[in-house]
Design a protein around this motif. Structure first.
Motif, PDB file in Angstrom:
ATOM      1  N   LEU A  44       0.845  -1.206   0.000  1.00  0.00           N
ATOM      2  CA  LEU A  44       0.000   0.000   0.000  1.00  0.00           C
ATOM      3  C   LEU A  44       0.874   1.249   0.000  1.00  0.00           C
ATOM      4  CD1 LEU A  44      -2.700   1.550   0.305  1.00  0.00           C
ATOM      5  CD2 LEU A  44      -2.442   1.285   2.789  1.00  0.00           C
ATOM      6  N   ALA A  45       1.916   1.237   0.836  1.00  0.00           N
ATOM      7  CA  ALA A  45       2.820   2.386   0.888  1.00  0.00           C
ATOM      8  C   ALA A  45       3.444   2.621  -0.488  1.00  0.00           C
ATOM      9  CB  ALA A  45       3.902   2.142   1.938  1.00  0.00           C
ATOM     10  N   ARG A  46       3.926   1.555  -1.108  1.00  0.00           N
ATOM     11  CA  ARG A  46       4.539   1.663  -2.438  1.00  0.00           C
ATOM     12  C   ARG A  46       3.515   2.169  -3.454  1.00  0.00           C
ATOM     13  NH1 ARG A  46       2.950  -0.180  -6.684  1.00  0.00           N
ATOM     14  NH2 ARG A  46       2.636  -2.283  -5.888  1.00  0.00           N
ATOM     15  N   TYR A  47       2.307   1.635  -3.413  1.00  0.00           N
ATOM     16  CA  TYR A  47       1.244   2.013  -4.346  1.00  0.00           C
ATOM     17  C   TYR A  47       0.901   3.502  -4.206  1.00  0.00           C
ATOM     18  CZ  TYR A  47      -3.427   1.841  -6.574  1.00  0.00           C
ATOM     19  OH  TYR A  47      -4.526   2.070  -7.375  1.00  0.00           O
ATOM     20  N   VAL A  48       0.731   3.931  -2.970  1.00  0.00           N
ATOM     21  CA  VAL A  48       0.341   5.321  -2.727  1.00  0.00           C
ATOM     22  C   VAL A  48       1.456   6.270  -3.156  1.00  0.00           C
ATOM     23  CG1 VAL A  48      -0.110   6.984  -0.873  1.00  0.00           C
ATOM     24  CG2 VAL A  48      -1.380   4.828  -0.962  1.00  0.00           C
ATOM     25  N   ALA A  49       2.694   5.899  -2.862  1.00  0.00           N
ATOM     26  CA  ALA A  49       3.817   6.760  -3.263  1.00  0.00           C
ATOM     27  C   ALA A  49       3.939   6.789  -4.790  1.00  0.00           C
ATOM     28  CB  ALA A  49       5.112   6.255  -2.624  1.00  0.00           C
TER      29      ALA A  49
END
Lengths: 428, 428
Positions: free
Chosen positions: A83-88
């Protein structure tokens, strides 16, 4: 000849269990959407360097990581890092506050334990962006409503706020020892009060501090926390957040039976910064926490300069299901509501016409796909637990009727196809 | 700081696209259950030795295979081999005929191509056991009904039977060259008749045989195949099966527009033994086959002595979606049907009470989770495409009313909460 077997530590279900599991997942999905979360999926494989930006230690060792050609890949071990990677990565294409749910598998090469496997489903919700206590409350209301919908017995959310202890320990100038102290607090529920006192004194804490720590953990409700009159700003901020949260949970319809303030809840030490919670099953507390989550200041620290705050929760549905499945009533091994018995090849066109008519009305229909004798077909119907069988014999084909047998009651009735549609729809 | 990016060859969707994709998957699941298939999932990772029992060559090279500790693991590259392993492993716990569907990802390290990725969803159905042409017909009817439900434009199933060519080539004593000949037939639709003739004569086939091969492939319908009066037993068996299949498809409600007999369909040479088919989109034939499958004599040869016959179909939903998504109308980026606008912290309890009431009535509700100004919250509502916003202002809280704005029409109405439930339920 190769022995057919799953890899060690991996599991799969037989049809009746798979259907029960799918039903739970479908309820979770419905409840997450009911609360306004949008679905998201990320690839199972990620670049190892991206996925493991933060992780060291135990988790990194459990990750399935390998080279394919020149690419260093890893299977996701949770749904938070993706999720962190996706949002960034998609920051400028997303609308914030961003509310997503994600129901996917994760993989960890953990030691095999009863009910825990190396592939498991997680059901995560998160709200990201410039958010207030509203978001914390909505995460908790969503989780509580979802557990209620699952119908797996009464559950209680144990809610704390990390700021309370962090502030309190700062006021005692014990911040440097806070990780060790929080680890001891985390164990408190599982050990005697004497053991806790001993552990805390081993750290060299003064007796007064130890007494205060224990009274905070044991505080029954917000009133008794307030009565401790600790003046530290962060402590007061945490208390104010918990107070607001409590009022929103009540406004959202939760009762005192559905959650408790429990300062003994700690969770991931280097991650959460505000509210934290865990959900326990009232009748199976020994199974441990079945959901949990909390508030974090920054999700994307390894990928973006500007922080993205958030609050989230995760239901460990595989773990929950494995803990409870043997106590649940098993349903049929098929979604078919009616099985058409085939008496002869000559009657097949009538069977197909019937199936087509019933299916068009939304009834799940199976046609027996072989040429076994009717008795064997009936035995099959019993074995898979289909609730109705439909007999399309010569008489029925001639009169455009069907004979429908209720497998539970044994009742058998012959009727026109149209009436059969109504009869089946009403009975299902 | 690490650049956040997916691994090369992997893709993921933004929320509006993810919702469209999920909607298609949910339709497929519904239609598969409507036709009496039971859900199944198998672990993503399998023992490499079990998974690769059969595969050599190109596919094996594309498999993600690696060691973890002492275990040689591989990610599944299709859903057929895991089905074979599952059925062989759980043979005595399954009821046969066994009808399962499986909607899961598979992984192949293929060269990157437009619309094709290294992780993709397959949606498979299979019927296994002692089965007749009934099963073939039901597989085709399920696939046709599913494509209809997807609403992605007209599709046609091209159906053949492997026995027809195998029998015919045997009658000409050309069995030894059958693989090469079938490869040429497979290319026929994509090349000129002259090129096909040339390719066949390069194999040393007599002109009469070449002419017959071409007339079989070009045969329009069953009547013209029968008129070829080829007396080989296997040829006649294949023709009889196609004839029965045709009559069952008609009885099941398919029209001549929904399928054609097309002897040019070949598919996996070392696998299928009877009926084979492919589904093409009428308006996008260049996208290639979007589904396919057929009949096989033995699924579990590498794992069990006793053969298990079956018939199956697979819809390549990722490929289908990637081919069509840009031409589809994009829906909202949220499943929320109503967004509650928050005017002040003091009004939050009323917002939560409202959300709880609406959600209990099955309406998907999002509460704005931050304290931005109402104008910004409205802009957010527009951006995510939520159809209604609910204004819970001071007046509304005092009177226990809600003001509901239809975002498409701009209409705004104030009403009691109970009326709002009816109004929203009716409008959605």
């Amino acid at each position: 000849m190769i022995t057919p077997k799953t890899a060690p530590g991996f599991n799969e279900y037989l049809p009746a269990e798979q259907r029960m599991f799918d039903h739970l997942v479908s309820l979770i999905r419905t409840m997450y959407e009911r609360h306004g979360f949008t679905p998201l999926e990320t690839p199972a494989l990620e670049l190892a360097q991206v996925l493991l930006a933060k992780e060291g230690g135990e988790t990194a060792k459990q990750v399935y990581r390998f080279m394919k050609g020149d690419t260093d890949l890893a299977l996701r071990f949770d749904l938070t890092v993706p999720l962190a990677r996706y949002v960034a990565e998609h920051y400028h294409d997303l609308a914030f506050p961003f509310r997503r749910y994600q129901i996917q598998e994760a993989w960890r090469a953990e030691k095999a334990q009863a009910g825990r496997y190396r592939q498991f489903y997680q059901c995560d919700i998160d709200i990201l962006g410039n958010i207030g206590t509203t978001a914390d409350a909505d995460i908790l209301l969503t989780t509580a409503a979802t557990f209620k919908a699952l119908g797996l017995g009464r559950s209680v959310m144990h809610i704390s706020n990390r700021k309370i202890f962090v502030g309190f320990l700062a006021s005692l100038k014990l911040s440097e020892q806070s990780v060790e102290i929080l680890r001891i607090i985390d164990r408190m529920a599982k050990q005697s009060a004497d053991k806790t006192k001993k552990d805390l004194s081993v750290l060299g804490l003064p007796a007064a501090a130890i007494a205060q720590i224990i009274s905070i953990v044991n505080a029954q409700g917000l009133e008794s926390l307030r009565s401790l009159t600790i003046s530290n700003t962060l402590f007061q901020e945490g208390l104010a957040e918990l107070t607001e949260l409590d009022s929103l949970l009540r406004a959202g319809g939760l009762t005192a039976e559905e959650y408790v303030i429990d300062l003994g809840i700690v969770r991931g030490l280097d991650y959460y910064t505000g509210m934290v919670f865990e959900t326990l099953l009232v009748d199976k507390p020994e199974a441990g926490s079945m959901a949990g989550g909390g508030r974090y200041d920054n999700l994307v620290g390894h990928y973006r300069k500007e922080p993205v705050a958030g609050v989230g929760a995760s239901i460990g549905i595989s773990r929950l299901f494995n803990a409870l499945k043997d106590s649940l009533k098993k349903g049929p091994a098929t979604p078919a509501q009616a099985l058409i018995i085939v008496f002869s090849d000559a009657l097949l066109p009538y069977c197909f016409k019937t199936a087509s008519t019933l299916r068009a009305q939304g009834i799940n229909v199976m046609i027996y796909p072989g040429s076994d004798k009717p008795g064997k077909q009936m035995a099959y119907a019993n074995k898979i637990g289909v609730p109705f069988v439909v007999l399309c014999g010569e008489e029925e084909a001639k009169n455009e009727t069907l004979t429908i047998k209720n497998m539970a009651s044994g009742d058998q009735q012959t009727m026109k196809i149209k009436e059969a549609v109504t009869y089946l729809a009403k009975s299902l």
